[in-house]
Design a protein around this motif. Sequence first.
Motif, PDB file in Angstrom:
ATOM      1  N   PHE A   1       0.840  -1.203   0.000  1.00  0.00           N
ATOM      2  CA  PHE A   1       0.000   0.000   0.000  1.00  0.00           C
ATOM      3  C   PHE A   1       0.872   1.249   0.000  1.00  0.00           C
ATOM      4  O   PHE A   1       0.590   2.219  -0.707  1.00  0.00           O
ATOM      5  CB  PHE A   1      -0.916  -0.016   1.224  1.00  0.00           C
ATOM      6  CG  PHE A   1      -1.627   1.285   1.459  1.00  0.00           C
ATOM      7  CD1 PHE A   1      -2.501   1.792   0.514  1.00  0.00           C
ATOM      8  CD2 PHE A   1      -1.417   2.014   2.626  1.00  0.00           C
ATOM      9  CE1 PHE A   1      -3.162   3.000   0.728  1.00  0.00           C
ATOM     10  CE2 PHE A   1      -2.064   3.211   2.849  1.00  0.00           C
ATOM     11  CZ  PHE A   1      -2.941   3.713   1.890  1.00  0.00           C
ATOM     12  N   GLN A   2       1.960   1.206   0.782  1.00  0.00           N
ATOM     13  CA  GLN A   2       2.841   2.369   0.898  1.00  0.00           C
ATOM     14  C   GLN A   2       3.513   2.706  -0.430  1.00  0.00           C
ATOM     15  O   GLN A   2       3.849   3.859  -0.695  1.00  0.00           O
ATOM     16  CB  GLN A   2       3.906   2.088   1.973  1.00  0.00           C
ATOM     17  CG  GLN A   2       4.591   3.309   2.524  1.00  0.00           C
ATOM     18  CD  GLN A   2       3.771   3.996   3.597  1.00  0.00           C
ATOM     19  OE1 GLN A   2       2.550   3.928   3.579  1.00  0.00           O
ATOM     20  NE2 GLN A   2       4.428   4.662   4.528  1.00  0.00           N
ATOM     21  N   SER A   3       3.689   1.683  -1.267  1.00  0.00           N
ATOM     22  CA  SER A   3       4.336   1.913  -2.570  1.00  0.00           C
ATOM     23  C   SER A   3       3.441   1.383  -3.696  1.00  0.00           C
ATOM     24  O   SER A   3       3.876   0.606  -4.537  1.00  0.00           O
ATOM     25  CB  SER A   3       5.700   1.223  -2.605  1.00  0.00           C
ATOM     26  OG  SER A   3       5.562  -0.160  -2.318  1.00  0.00           O
ATOM     27  N   MET A   4       2.190   1.826  -3.692  1.00  0.00           N
ATOM     28  CA  MET A   4       1.215   1.331  -4.660  1.00  0.00           C
ATOM     29  C   MET A   4       1.605   1.617  -6.100  1.00  0.00           C
ATOM     30  O   MET A   4       1.177   0.919  -7.019  1.00  0.00           O
ATOM     31  CB  MET A   4      -0.172   1.931  -4.376  1.00  0.00           C
ATOM     32  CG  MET A   4      -1.070   1.017  -3.558  1.00  0.00           C
ATOM     33  SD  MET A   4      -2.704   1.733  -3.274  1.00  0.00           S
ATOM     34  CE  MET A   4      -3.294   2.027  -4.946  1.00  0.00           C
ATOM     35  N   ASP A   5       2.414   2.651  -6.303  1.00  0.00           N
ATOM     36  CA  ASP A   5       2.752   3.017  -7.680  1.00  0.00           C
ATOM     37  C   ASP A   5       3.592   1.953  -8.383  1.00  0.00           C
ATOM     38  O   ASP A   5       3.703   1.950  -9.605  1.00  0.00           O
ATOM     39  CB  ASP A   5       3.475   4.364  -7.724  1.00  0.00           C
ATOM     40  CG  ASP A   5       4.722   4.393  -6.866  1.00  0.00           C
ATOM     41  OD1 ASP A   5       4.851   3.534  -5.969  1.00  0.00           O
ATOM     42  OD2 ASP A   5       5.572   5.274  -7.087  1.00  0.00           O
ATOM     43  N   THR A   6       4.197   1.023  -7.618  1.00  0.00           N
ATOM     44  CA  THR A   6       4.955  -0.055  -8.264  1.00  0.00           C
ATOM     45  C   THR A   6       4.028  -1.043  -8.954  1.00  0.00           C
ATOM     46  O   THR A   6       4.385  -1.637  -9.963  1.00  0.00           O
ATOM     47  CB  THR A   6       5.818  -0.802  -7.234  1.00  0.00           C
ATOM     48  OG1 THR A   6       4.972  -1.354  -6.224  1.00  0.00           O
ATOM     49  CG2 THR A   6       6.824   0.133  -6.594  1.00  0.00           C
ATOM     50  N   MET A   7       2.821  -1.236  -8.411  1.00  0.00           N
ATOM     51  CA  MET A   7       1.844  -2.133  -9.017  1.00  0.00           C
ATOM     52  C   MET A   7       0.831  -1.362  -9.858  1.00  0.00           C
ATOM     53  O   MET A   7       0.340  -1.858 -10.866  1.00  0.00           O
ATOM     54  CB  MET A   7       1.115  -2.928  -7.921  1.00  0.00           C
ATOM     55  CG  MET A   7       0.151  -3.982  -8.465  1.00  0.00           C
ATOM     56  SD  MET A   7      -0.594  -4.988  -7.151  1.00  0.00           S
ATOM     57  CE  MET A   7       0.823  -5.938  -6.612  1.00  0.00           C
ATOM     58  N   PHE A   8       0.534  -0.140  -9.432  1.00  0.00           N
ATOM     59  CA  PHE A   8      -0.435   0.709 -10.137  1.00  0.00           C
ATOM     60  C   PHE A   8       0.262   2.023 -10.505  1.00  0.00           C
ATOM     61  O   PHE A   8       0.304   2.961  -9.688  1.00  0.00           O
ATOM     62  CB  PHE A   8      -1.652   0.994  -9.255  1.00  0.00           C
ATOM     63  CG  PHE A   8      -2.421  -0.222  -8.838  1.00  0.00           C
ATOM     64  CD1 PHE A   8      -3.436  -0.728  -9.633  1.00  0.00           C
ATOM     65  CD2 PHE A   8      -2.126  -0.872  -7.649  1.00  0.00           C
ATOM     66  CE1 PHE A   8      -4.154  -1.841  -9.244  1.00  0.00           C
ATOM     67  CE2 PHE A   8      -2.836  -1.990  -7.252  1.00  0.00           C
ATOM     68  CZ  PHE A   8      -3.845  -2.487  -8.057  1.00  0.00           C
ATOM     69  N   PRO A   9       0.826   2.112 -11.715  1.00  0.00           N
ATOM     70  CA  PRO A   9       1.509   3.351 -12.122  1.00  0.00           C
ATOM     71  C   PRO A   9       0.566   4.557 -12.059  1.00  0.00           C
ATOM     72  O   PRO A   9      -0.651   4.426 -12.151  1.00  0.00           O
ATOM     73  CB  PRO A   9       1.923   3.051 -13.572  1.00  0.00           C
ATOM     74  CG  PRO A   9       2.003   1.557 -13.638  1.00  0.00           C
ATOM     75  CD  PRO A   9       0.905   1.056 -12.735  1.00  0.00           C
ATOM     76  N   ASP A  10       1.153   5.719 -11.879  1.00  0.00           N
ATOM     77  CA  ASP A  10       0.404   6.980 -11.829  1.00  0.00           C
ATOM     78  C   ASP A  10      -0.524   7.061 -10.614  1.00  0.00           C
ATOM     79  O   ASP A  10      -1.584   7.691 -10.664  1.00  0.00           O
ATOM     80  CB  ASP A  10      -0.406   7.187 -13.117  1.00  0.00           C
ATOM     81  CG  ASP A  10       0.473   7.204 -14.356  1.00  0.00           C
ATOM     82  OD1 ASP A  10       1.570   7.783 -14.280  1.00  0.00           O
ATOM     83  OD2 ASP A  10       0.076   6.617 -15.373  1.00  0.00           O
ATOM     84  N   THR A  11      -0.129   6.409  -9.519  1.00  0.00           N
ATOM     85  CA  THR A  11      -0.908   6.516  -8.287  1.00  0.00           C
ATOM     86  C   THR A  11      -0.744   7.912  -7.691  1.00  0.00           C
ATOM     87  O   THR A  11       0.360   8.425  -7.557  1.00  0.00           O
ATOM     88  CB  THR A  11      -0.446   5.467  -7.256  1.00  0.00           C
ATOM     89  OG1 THR A  11      -0.689   4.154  -7.767  1.00  0.00           O
ATOM     90  CG2 THR A  11      -1.175   5.639  -5.941  1.00  0.00           C
ATOM     91  N   THR A  12      -1.876   8.506  -7.316  1.00  0.00           N
ATOM     92  CA  THR A  12      -1.870   9.801  -6.646  1.00  0.00           C
ATOM     93  C   THR A  12      -2.069   9.578  -5.149  1.00  0.00           C
ATOM     94  O   THR A  12      -2.975   8.841  -4.742  1.00  0.00           O
ATOM     95  CB  THR A  12      -2.997  10.706  -7.181  1.00  0.00           C
ATOM     96  OG1 THR A  12      -2.799  10.927  -8.577  1.00  0.00           O
ATOM     97  CG2 THR A  12      -3.016  12.047  -6.446  1.00  0.00           C
TER      98      THR A  12
END
Length: 591
Positions: A256-267
């Motif tokens: 969750f803390q690094s969601m952008d690794t699985m979901f790019p462009d996370t805001t």
Amino acid sequence: MTLTPNPEQQAVINLDEGIFAVRAGPGSGKSECLVRRYVRLVESGVSPEDILAVTFTNAAAKSMRSRAEAVLPVRKMDRVSGWMTLHSLALKFVEQERAHFPMELAECPLCLEPQSIRLAWEAGKRYEVDPRRLKNYIGLQKRQSIRPIQAIRAAEKEHKDEKLALAYKYYETKMREAKVLDFDSMLMEMRHVLESNDLVRDRWQYKYVQLDEAQDTDEMQFELLRLLTRKFGNLLAVGDVQQGLYGFRGARGDLFQSMDTMFPDTTVLYLAKNHRSTQEIVGFLREIGPDKELAARFHTDNLSGPEPVISHYAGPAEEARAIAATAGPGCAILARTNKALRAAEDALSVAGVKYRLLGHCGFWQQNEVKSCLGYLASAVFPSDFAVGTALRSPFWPSKYIKKTELAAKIKAKPEGELAINFLHRLSDDAAQKFVHFLDTLKKYRDLPAREAVSKILDDLHAFDYYQDHGDPDNDPVDNLKELQKVAARFSSLKEFLDYTRRVSAASKSKKAVILSTIHGAKGLEFDTVYLIQCNEGVLPHAKAESIEEEQCVFFVACSRPERVLNISYTGRPSRFLLPFLKEEKSAVAIS
């Protein structure tokens, strides 16, 4: 939903399309934001069938659903959608897509917990491993999508857990023979079907997906969410890694803390305004918060109150008596383990203070204690309740009995006949051995309570049974020793059993002091919190695998009160308290 949202909350409520990670502190109204956002989407024209709102527990799903339905008209859904846990979603998926699964499934495909426990017991006995340890091992393997053959290869390569891996294979083989899946298997197989079958995956795409308690989500669950959002790419995940308590179950707060690794462009957004606690408690939370970036943002408009206080006592009994003298309705006594609550239960009972236990916490609610009490009560008078409790226990006298069948027979016995007399009339050998054992217990009824308890535990081989069943939070062997210790205060077994019944009755009052483990109190709030036994070795626990997760446990406990926070310790103070202690004082106000 009458309060006006603050700017932080309104920003979350207004979120539309995209991938969002909302890092929410305690008391920040994250559940309210999720409900209001759901309502806003529906009122803007989005069909409820296009929204999947995932929560961590069925109770949370029910609460959020009812809050949404209080505003929106209730309508029948033709599609799986709305508020639910991922496990509930997986069960519905299996029921609808069973034709696409790689195995034949029974009409009712869910392996219920009693059946799962029985299979784990069989597998554990065959491969000489503890069934509870095996259950935990199997769950962790499945949450990492590791099948039995992969587990066996890894165990052979690492020369570790070979017996557990073989028992896992046996467990899975028996489930396949029964044509059922446990919940972890359902999630694992659901992921496999969604990955391999484009047509099925297209049927299970949601325009909007919301995820609550994101810090308690494991890798496989995040993968499922990725598959369910592949078409529209809209996911709102809300959580707080500071409240991540389930790493031992495979939860991955770091995902969750690094969601952008699985979901790019996370805001990333923040909910940091605390609507629950006083300024003093929020200030303390800023200092102890494990997530320094989020904790630094904590603020509140609430009124001031007393400073949190840390107190030292000579021992658990003194600590418990002091708290029992001041605690009342609106107060909660929290501890890291059930064992640490034991003295508080006793002190409240002696003081005549009514209390209520949350969930399965509390000494007298533990399975090993209740099982032994069934046999102890049968020695004095074999009531139907006592005999039934003994029958359901895991000890050797009832080991070879087909318990479900026998329980059904007992239920159908002639009205007014005691179960013990009914059992005497049966020709079943296993039942006869069981009832004969109960008869032999009568010889202990007139002994002093401690002696009677010790002899009955010896006859049951209870300590041997639980020798390898150690649990970092709740050791059955320690609980049985505590049972002997409590019994020593009474002159007879009957007097001791009368006391246990009074304690049980006192623990069910609704308007009372709350007793709970910290895990059991997660998500709740109270006017006053007593965090007890904050000792090194208890919190953090001596057997903890992760000090970081123990720090989260401490943070969760300290974030429950609205107005008053009292922390106490009796031995060596927890490392989490050291920055706030002053050696010359026994009670320290945290300024």
